[in-house]
Every structure is written in C-alpha cells, then in structure tokens.
Design a protein around this motif. Structure first.
Motif, PDB file in Angstrom:
ATOM      1  N   GLY A 293      54.851  80.107  10.426  1.00 19.75           N
ATOM      2  CA  GLY A 293      55.851  79.085  10.189  1.00 19.75           C
ATOM      3  C   GLY A 293      55.784  78.088  10.555  1.00 19.75           C
ATOM      4  N   TRP A 294      55.465  76.583  10.585  1.00 21.88           N
ATOM      5  CA  TRP A 294      55.165  75.553  12.088  1.00 21.88           C
ATOM      6  C   TRP A 294      56.041  75.491  13.279  1.00 21.88           C
ATOM      7  N   GLY A 295      57.606  76.309  12.513  1.00 22.17           N
ATOM      8  CA  GLY A 295      57.688  76.204  13.648  1.00 22.17           C
ATOM      9  C   GLY A 295      57.614  76.874  15.224  1.00 22.17           C
ATOM     10  N   GLU A 296      56.821  78.162  14.523  1.00 21.70           N
ATOM     11  CA  GLU A 296      56.100  79.353  15.190  1.00 21.70           C
ATOM     12  C   GLU A 296      54.879  78.491  15.676  1.00 21.70           C
ATOM     13  N   ALA A 297      54.055  77.677  14.715  1.00 26.54           N
ATOM     14  CA  ALA A 297      52.587  77.313  15.095  1.00 26.54           C
ATOM     15  C   ALA A 297      52.532  76.125  15.894  1.00 26.54           C
ATOM     16  N   LYS A 298      53.846  75.525  16.621  1.00 20.96           N
ATOM     17  CA  LYS A 298      54.306  74.456  17.439  1.00 20.96           C
ATOM     18  C   LYS A 298      54.505  74.843  18.324  1.00 20.96           C
ATOM     19  N   ARG A 299      55.913  75.699  18.792  1.00 21.10           N
ATOM     20  CA  ARG A 299      55.230  77.220  19.826  1.00 21.10           C
ATOM     21  C   ARG A 299      54.495  77.317  20.394  1.00 21.10           C
ATOM     22  N   GLU A 300      52.898  77.541  19.282  1.00 20.59           N
ATOM     23  CA  GLU A 300      52.204  78.242  20.046  1.00 20.59           C
ATOM     24  C   GLU A 300      51.644  76.928  20.783  1.00 20.59           C
ATOM     25  N   LEU A 301      51.287  76.041  20.113  1.00 23.02           N
ATOM     26  CA  LEU A 301      50.665  74.927  20.814  1.00 23.02           C
ATOM     27  C   LEU A 301      51.566  74.430  22.008  1.00 23.02           C
ATOM     28  N   PHE A 302      53.200  74.417  22.143  1.00 20.33           N
ATOM     29  CA  PHE A 302      53.016  73.670  23.457  1.00 20.33           C
ATOM     30  C   PHE A 302      52.413  74.777  24.554  1.00 20.33           C
ATOM     31  N   GLN A 303      52.124  76.650  24.154  1.00 18.13           N
ATOM     32  CA  GLN A 303      51.632  77.127  25.091  1.00 18.13           C
ATOM     33  C   GLN A 303      50.650  77.014  25.478  1.00 18.13           C
ATOM     34  N   VAL A 304      49.453  76.953  24.734  1.00 18.34           N
ATOM     35  CA  VAL A 304      48.307  76.395  24.853  1.00 18.34           C
ATOM     36  C   VAL A 304      47.877  75.109  25.986  1.00 18.34           C
ATOM     37  N   MET A 305      49.309  74.120  25.392  1.00 20.18           N
ATOM     38  CA  MET A 305      49.361  72.410  26.050  1.00 20.18           C
ATOM     39  C   MET A 305      49.584  72.859  27.486  1.00 20.18           C
ATOM     40  N   ASN A 306      50.959  73.593  27.554  1.00 12.56           N
ATOM     41  CA  ASN A 306      51.687  73.255  28.721  1.00 12.56           C
ATOM     42  C   ASN A 306      50.695  74.438  29.457  1.00 12.56           C
ATOM     43  N   GLU A 307      49.640  75.150  28.929  1.00 13.79           N
ATOM     44  CA  GLU A 307      48.945  76.793  30.079  1.00 13.79           C
ATOM     45  C   GLU A 307      48.146  75.188  30.751  1.00 13.79           C
ATOM     46  N   PHE A 308      47.087  74.460  29.937  1.00 12.42           N
ATOM     47  CA  PHE A 308      46.706  73.373  29.937  1.00 12.42           C
ATOM     48  C   PHE A 308      46.997  72.433  31.236  1.00 12.42           C
ATOM     49  N   LEU A 309      47.714  71.659  30.941  1.00 14.00           N
ATOM     50  CA  LEU A 309      48.233  70.585  32.057  1.00 14.00           C
ATOM     51  C   LEU A 309      49.152  71.236  32.811  1.00 14.00           C
ATOM     52  N   ALA A 310      49.673  71.997  33.545  1.00 19.34           N
ATOM     53  CA  ALA A 310      50.128  72.794  33.988  1.00 19.34           C
ATOM     54  C   ALA A 310      50.114  72.062  35.532  1.00 19.34           C
ATOM     55  N   GLU A 311      48.496  72.573  35.894  1.00 12.63           N
ATOM     56  CA  GLU A 311      47.852  72.126  36.880  1.00 12.63           C
ATOM     57  C   GLU A 311      47.795  70.174  37.329  1.00 12.63           C
ATOM     58  N   PRO A 312      46.937  70.275  35.580  1.00 13.11           N
ATOM     59  CA  PRO A 312      46.701  68.576  36.150  1.00 13.11           C
ATOM     60  C   PRO A 312      48.445  67.295  36.011  1.00 13.11           C
ATOM     61  N   ARG A 313      49.512  68.331  35.698  1.00  8.46           N
ATOM     62  CA  ARG A 313      50.549  67.790  35.655  1.00  8.46           C
ATOM     63  C   ARG A 313      51.012  67.340  37.362  1.00  8.46           C
ATOM     64  N   ARG A 314      50.960  69.102  38.131  1.00  4.47           N
ATOM     65  CA  ARG A 314      51.502  68.869  39.460  1.00  4.47           C
ATOM     66  C   ARG A 314      50.009  67.769  40.275  1.00  4.47           C
ATOM     67  N   LYS A 315      49.150  67.874  40.129  1.00  5.52           N
ATOM     68  CA  LYS A 315      48.251  67.257  41.024  1.00  5.52           C
ATOM     69  C   LYS A 315      48.466  65.485  40.825  1.00  5.52           C
ATOM     70  N   TYR A 316      49.149  65.068  39.282  1.00  5.14           N
ATOM     71  CA  TYR A 316      49.120  63.738  39.126  1.00  5.14           C
ATOM     72  C   TYR A 316      50.122  63.629  39.640  1.00  5.14           C
ATOM     73  N   ARG A 317      50.862  63.910  39.849  1.00  6.61           N
ATOM     74  CA  ARG A 317      52.628  64.022  40.737  1.00  6.61           C
ATOM     75  C   ARG A 317      51.868  63.982  42.391  1.00  6.61           C
ATOM     76  N   GLU A 318      51.197  64.606  43.145  1.00  2.58           N
ATOM     77  CA  GLU A 318      51.026  64.543  44.673  1.00  2.58           C
ATOM     78  C   GLU A 318      50.072  63.037  44.198  1.00  2.58           C
ATOM     79  N   LEU A 319      49.189  63.324  43.446  1.00  2.00           N
ATOM     80  CA  LEU A 319      48.114  61.650  43.667  1.00  2.00           C
ATOM     81  C   LEU A 319      49.096  60.632  43.552  1.00  2.00           C
ATOM     82  N   LEU A 320      49.843  60.917  42.815  1.00  2.00           N
ATOM     83  CA  LEU A 320      50.991  59.474  42.853  1.00  2.00           C
ATOM     84  C   LEU A 320      51.609  58.903  44.053  1.00  2.00           C
ATOM     85  N   ALA A 321      51.714  60.136  44.630  1.00  2.00           N
ATOM     86  CA  ALA A 321      52.712  59.777  46.012  1.00  2.00           C
ATOM     87  C   ALA A 321      51.929  59.466  46.957  1.00  2.00           C
TER      88      ALA A 321
END
Ligand code: ADP
Ligand code: TRP
Length: 355
Positions: A293-321
């Motif tokens: 289902g699309w709902g399930e597919a979107k949850r999986e998309l969130f998972q991969v994107m979030n895994e990929f972005l977690a570290e860059p997101r942390r680093k981004y905040r650190e750099l901006l500081a």
C-alpha cells in the motif's frame, strides 16, 4: 583521441530558501559524486596536483559555490541574506563535501567573476536575455495580469544568465551538473563563450550541462517540479517528525493496497532509489510490483531517507552554530578560486586590448 586528462566541474546554488530534495538530487549529489570519482591523468599532472593541493585526486577539479549575488536579486534583507548563505555552506559540508579536496567558495568573494560579467555583457545581444526563461515567464505573467510587462523585474534578474556564464567560463569549466531548469542558462554560457572566441580568438572552453535521466526534474509533493517557488518541497534538514509528515503528503496514484504499483511512474520510488542502496531499492521495487500500500511504501521511504539524513542533519546544525569556522573555510576556498581564475581573466583582458 586521448581521453581528457583534466576536467573542471562547477555548480552553484543560490541562497534563496531552504535547500530541498530536488536541489540535492538534481545538483548537489551528482557534483559530490564527481568529486569522489577518480579519472585518469598523466604523471606530470599528478605532480602538479600534489603540489597545488587544488586538483583533487583523479585529475578533476570540482568547484562548488554559493551563488549569493544571484540570491541578492530576490533576498534584500541583510540578515536573511547572510543567514541563507551560511545555510547553503553548511548544507554542502554536512553532506560530505571535503573543502581540502575541492574548491568551495562564496561567489561574492571572487571579484574576477564580476569583471568578466561586465565584459560578457558587452557581447550579449539584449534579445538573448529577452528569451531567457525566468525573465520570459515573469513578462508573460505580467501581461496576463494586464500590468507593465517589466513590473517587478530588476536588472539583476534580467541579466542573471550573464553572471551565471561568468561563473562558469571564468574557470574554463567542462561540466555543469544542474537540474533541467538550468540547462538553458548553461547553453547561454556556451553561446557567450562562442561569441567571445569568434570575436577575439580561442579563449574559453565550451561547457556542457550534466543531467541525470531520471533526476532532471524531481517532482514535489503535488507532482509538479519540486521548487521553492511552488511551496511543494521536502527540505533536506527538517526535523524527523516534519520529514515524516511531508513524505505522507506526496501525491500518489489511486491504486489500492494489494494492487500492483508502477515504480517507474511513482515519486515515492524515484526518491527511494536516490537514498537507498541498490539491493534495498531492488527489494522495494519488488514490493511495489506486488502491491504494497502507498501508506506502507511512504513509511519505508521515510526510513531510508531518515537513515541517510540523520548524520548530515546533526552536522548541519553543528556547522551553523559556528559561522566563524564557515567563514574561515570559505575564505580559503575563495583564495583557491581566485588563483584558478587569474590566468583566464588576464588572458581575457589581453584579448580585448586592455593590456
Ligand atoms: P528552486 O527551483 O527550488 O528555486 P534552485 O533554482 O535554487 O531551486 O535550484 C538549485 C539547483 O537545484 C539547480 O541546479 C536546479 O536545477 C536544481 N533543482 C532545483 N529543483 C530541482 C528539481 N525539482 N529537480 C531537479 N533539480 C532541481
Ligand atoms: N542559476 C543556478 C540556480 O538557480 C545557480 C547558479 C549560479 C549556478 N551560477 C551557477 C549553477 C553556475 C551552476 C553553475 O540554481
């Protein structure tokens, strides 16, 4: 013919809002990949590479910059302008750009670009600017609204493609990774290089744009091109909950759960494959074909994107500081960029009879 031994790649982003997934996939990711991929080169060049520290391993020089003076066309609040520029810088660094291996700078720190802009302006037929798509679109909108065709157009917007041509030509660039909307601008840069070469003799290299087949236009939440101007973006560094909410809003077709889905016509799959490994993508494709289902597919998309972005997101905040550190990195980049630009600008001056 021998393979080229040196290749110059350049891309810029203007600081006019939050960097989004379309910017990442269309321009940032391909440029970062080129910066990591080695290409063949001669021993002699290798020596130069090692000495200068400018050309990264592989004989490819990759230039990344913050197109802040392009952004000035729109952003005319000093604080916002400064803040947005830092955000672009932090975005690139957070995504893995290594400033010691590439040339990473702020456009406004390289005065050579603006001198070349003027010289190119004098060779640019006004009609060419009338046909540039961003300007044309505004004129058409104004005409439809029955107001002055040039309402809201400043000269920066009108001559935007000339500044962009100077960005590209000053470094004798070969390749410009951009999304489809920028292809015309790269063609204009090529036209201006040809015009200059015709008038004054071989001076500029002719650049090409580099576009992925499936990544030239990344769709936004509503299915139109993802763009700040449509308010349909998924910004890269949103907090987790927000990212999840945005992904849930992606427009999908009306296939029901259990009905097979067409991965090649789905924004969800298109985004998934840009963030996941090959194997995982293959498995996801299979699930869609089998009717997840699309709902399930979107949850999986969130998972991969979030895994990929977690570290860059942390680093981004650190750099901006730490804007002082960003300034330091960019100042070093500007020094390298100016050094690379100097020979071309002096050749241009000589060609036009300035020296
Ligand atoms: P926006 O349209 O959101 O204002 P920009 O014009 O700042 O984005 O684009 C920065 C870079 O990202 C350019 O190289 C542009 O071609 C690329 N880009 C922007 N939107 C997309 C998209 N939806 N798909 C692919 N590339 C894109
Ligand atoms: N015009 C580009 C955009 O809107 C930004 C840009 C400015 C650029 N100069 C450039 C991109 C040179 C590549 C090369 O996204």
């Amino acid at each position: 013919m021998a393979a080229p031994t040196k290749e110059i790649v350049i891309t810029g982003i203007k600081p006019t809002g939050k960097v989004h997934v379309g910017n990442y996939i269309g321009a940032i990711k391909p440029a970062l990949e080129l910066a990591r991929t080695p290409m063949g080169k001669t021993a002699q060049e290798m020596e130069h590479v090692l000495k200068s520290g400018q050309v990264q391993e592989g004989g490819r020089t990759v230039l990344f910059f913050i197109a802040d003076y392009h952004g000035l066309i729109l952003i005319q609040d000093a604080r916002e302008f400064r803040e947005l520029s830092y955000r672009i810088a932090a975005t690139w660094l957070a995504l893995g750009l290594d400033p010691s291996k590439v040339v990473f700078y702020r456009q406004s720190d390289v005065p050579e670009i603006f001198e070349l802009t003027w010289i190119l302006s004098c060779l640019t037929p006004k009609g060419l600017m009338n046909r540039a798509h961003a300007y044309k679109a505004i004129v058409e909108r104004n005409e439809q609204a029955g107001v002055d065709p040039d309402a809201g157009v400043n000269m920066g917007l009108y001559t935007y493609p000339i500044l962009m041509a100077a960005d590209i030509l000053l470094f004798q660039s070969d390749l410009v990774p951009v999304g489809k909307d920028q292809a015309q601008h790269v063609e204009i840069a090529r036209d201006l290089a040809e015009a200059f070469n015709r008038q004054y003799g071989e001076t500029f290299n002719l650049p090409r744009h580099l576009m992925g087949e499936t990544t030239a236009v990344i769709p936004g939440l509503d299915g139109r091109k993802m763009s700040k101007s449509y308010g349909n973006t998924i910004p890269l560094f949103e907090p987790e909950e927000e990212l999840s909410k945005l992904i849930a809003r992606i427009k999908t077709d009306s296939t029901l759960p259990n009905e097979p889905k067409d991965p090649d016509n789905s924004s969800v799959f298109l985004l998934y494959k840009e963030f996941a490994e090959v194997e995982r993508t293959r498995a996801f494709r299979e699930k869609l074909l089998q009717g997840i289902g699309w709902g399930e597919a979107k949850r999986e998309l969130f998972q991969v994107m979030n895994e990929f972005l977690a570290e860059p997101r942390r680093k981004y905040r650190e750099l901006l500081a730490d804007p002082a550190e960003l300034d330091r990195i960019l100042a070093e980049g500007a020094r390298k960029a100016r050094e690379l630009a100097a020979p071309t600008l002096s050749k241009v001056r000589e060609r036009i009879g300035r020296r």
